[in-house]
Write an enzyme that holds these catalytic residues in place. Structure first.
Site, PDB file in Angstrom:
ATOM      1  N   ASN A   9      42.517  51.154-112.028  1.00 33.03           N
ATOM      2  CA  ASN A   9      43.186  50.675-113.241  1.00 33.03           C
ATOM      3  C   ASN A   9      42.543  49.347-113.632  1.00 33.03           C
ATOM      4  O   ASN A   9      42.817  48.323-113.030  1.00 33.03           O
ATOM      5  CB  ASN A   9      44.687  50.510-112.923  1.00 33.03           C
ATOM      6  N   HIS A  94      53.590  51.879-115.646  1.00 35.57           N
ATOM      7  CA  HIS A  94      53.070  50.762-114.849  1.00 35.57           C
ATOM      8  C   HIS A  94      54.031  49.577-114.934  1.00 35.57           C
ATOM      9  O   HIS A  94      54.603  49.295-115.988  1.00 35.57           O
ATOM     10  CB  HIS A  94      51.675  50.357-115.337  1.00 35.57           C
ATOM     11  N   GLU A 167      54.106  51.625-106.469  1.00 32.23           N
ATOM     12  CA  GLU A 167      53.535  50.284-106.577  1.00 32.23           C
ATOM     13  C   GLU A 167      54.651  49.243-106.518  1.00 32.23           C
ATOM     14  O   GLU A 167      55.279  48.936-107.546  1.00 32.23           O
ATOM     15  CB  GLU A 167      52.781  50.130-107.903  1.00 32.23           C
ATOM     16  N   GLY A 173      48.668  42.626-107.674  1.00 28.19           N
ATOM     17  CA  GLY A 173      47.892  41.461-108.081  1.00 28.19           C
ATOM     18  C   GLY A 173      48.218  40.204-107.300  1.00 28.19           C
ATOM     19  O   GLY A 173      47.831  39.105-107.694  1.00 28.19           O
ATOM     20  N   SER A 209      47.463  45.532-104.498  1.00 30.44           N
ATOM     21  CA  SER A 209      46.523  44.769-103.664  1.00 30.44           C
ATOM     22  C   SER A 209      45.772  45.634-102.649  1.00 30.44           C
ATOM     23  O   SER A 209      45.539  45.209-101.512  1.00 30.44           O
ATOM     24  CB  SER A 209      47.241  43.601-102.978  1.00 30.44           C
TER      25      SER A 209
END
Ligand code: PGA
Length: 253
Positions: A9, A94, A167, A173, A209
């Site tokens: 992504n 997302h 996620e 991130g 991550s």
């Protein structure tokens, strides 16, 4: 045997020229891996150029979002009917869209239903915030997101036509990956929930991550069938190392 999926992504990164160069490097480095599916999800503006760049390669192409109607007065939105001309996948749900742009569980469901109906394969992202996890609400939040995502589907979804990406919001991130045990626990829960509620058993990816350093231990878990990779997907060497880890390290089903 379950064929894993590794999807990159790219988020809102790269110019078109940079995206073409990155796709070329990914194509060269990834080659034709056996027993693993690979996809990249660039910005919408890149899709047409990347379709040509990746033609004949093993790298599939996807969009980072899609709208829930096929045409009409929806300024700025992108239809699944046009995406299916250029790419095979669309991502919905997302956490950046849920949290930064206020996308509701219901909207995610409508997008999933519309995209599926056109023949796009869909990555449905779900995951809890740190607050949810601390409150012991991880499973209930993920269940709520899944139930909403499946509610508008008219037909029984083909399990090859979509995957769930787990996620955890606190891992995206942040450099703070979920432990393999945490990711395995939720991926297994997701599969069980969908077997019970929707009589379907799709693949479950982990995202948050993921790097070349932690991919192999995540993929060694029984119910983790690949990864949705953000930051590391912008580095071709690292992304291809994650693909190799998926190709080599899946446990027997
Ligand atoms: P990250 O992003 O790998 O940079 O944490 C993952 C994602 O948002 O899909």
């Amino acid at each position: 045997m379950t064929v894993p999926l590794v999807a990159g992504n790219w988020k809102m990164n790269t110019t078109v020229a940079e995206g073409i160069a990155l796709a070329r490097s990914v194509r060269e480095l990834v080659g034709s891996p056996r027993d693993v599916e690979v996809a990249v999800l660039p910005p919408f503006t890149h899709l047409w150029a990347l379709r040509d760049e990746l033609a004949g390669s093993a790298i599939q192409l996807g969009a980072q979002d899609v709208f829930w109607e096929l045409a009409g007065a929806y300024t700025g939105e992108v239809s699944a009917a046009t995406l299916v001309e250029v790419c095979g996948w669309a991502l919905v749900g997302h956490s950046e869209r849920r949290h930064l742009l206020g996308e509701s569980d219901e909207a995610v469901g409508r997008k999933f239903a519309c995209a599926s109906a056109t023949g796009l394969r869909v990555i449905v992202a779900v995951g809890e915030t740190e607050e949810d996890r601390d409150a012991g609400a991880t499973f209930s939040v993920v269940d709520r997101q899944l139930d909403a995502a499946f509610a508008p589907l008219i037909a029984q979804p083909d399990p090859d036509g979509f995957v769930i990406a787990y996620e955890p919001v606190w891992a995206i991130g942040t450099g703070r990956t979920a432990t393999p045990e945490q990711a395995q626990e939720v991926c297994a829960h997701i599969k069980q929930h969908l077997r019970e509620r929707a009589n379907t058993s799709p693949r479950a990816l982990y995202g948050g991550s993921v790097t070349a350093a932690n991919a192999a231990e995540l993929f060694a878990e029984r119910d983790i069938d690949g990864a949705l990779v953000g930051g590391a997907s912008l580095r071709a060497e690292e992304f291809s190392a994650i693909v190799r880890a998926a190709a080599g390290g899946m446990p027997e089903a």
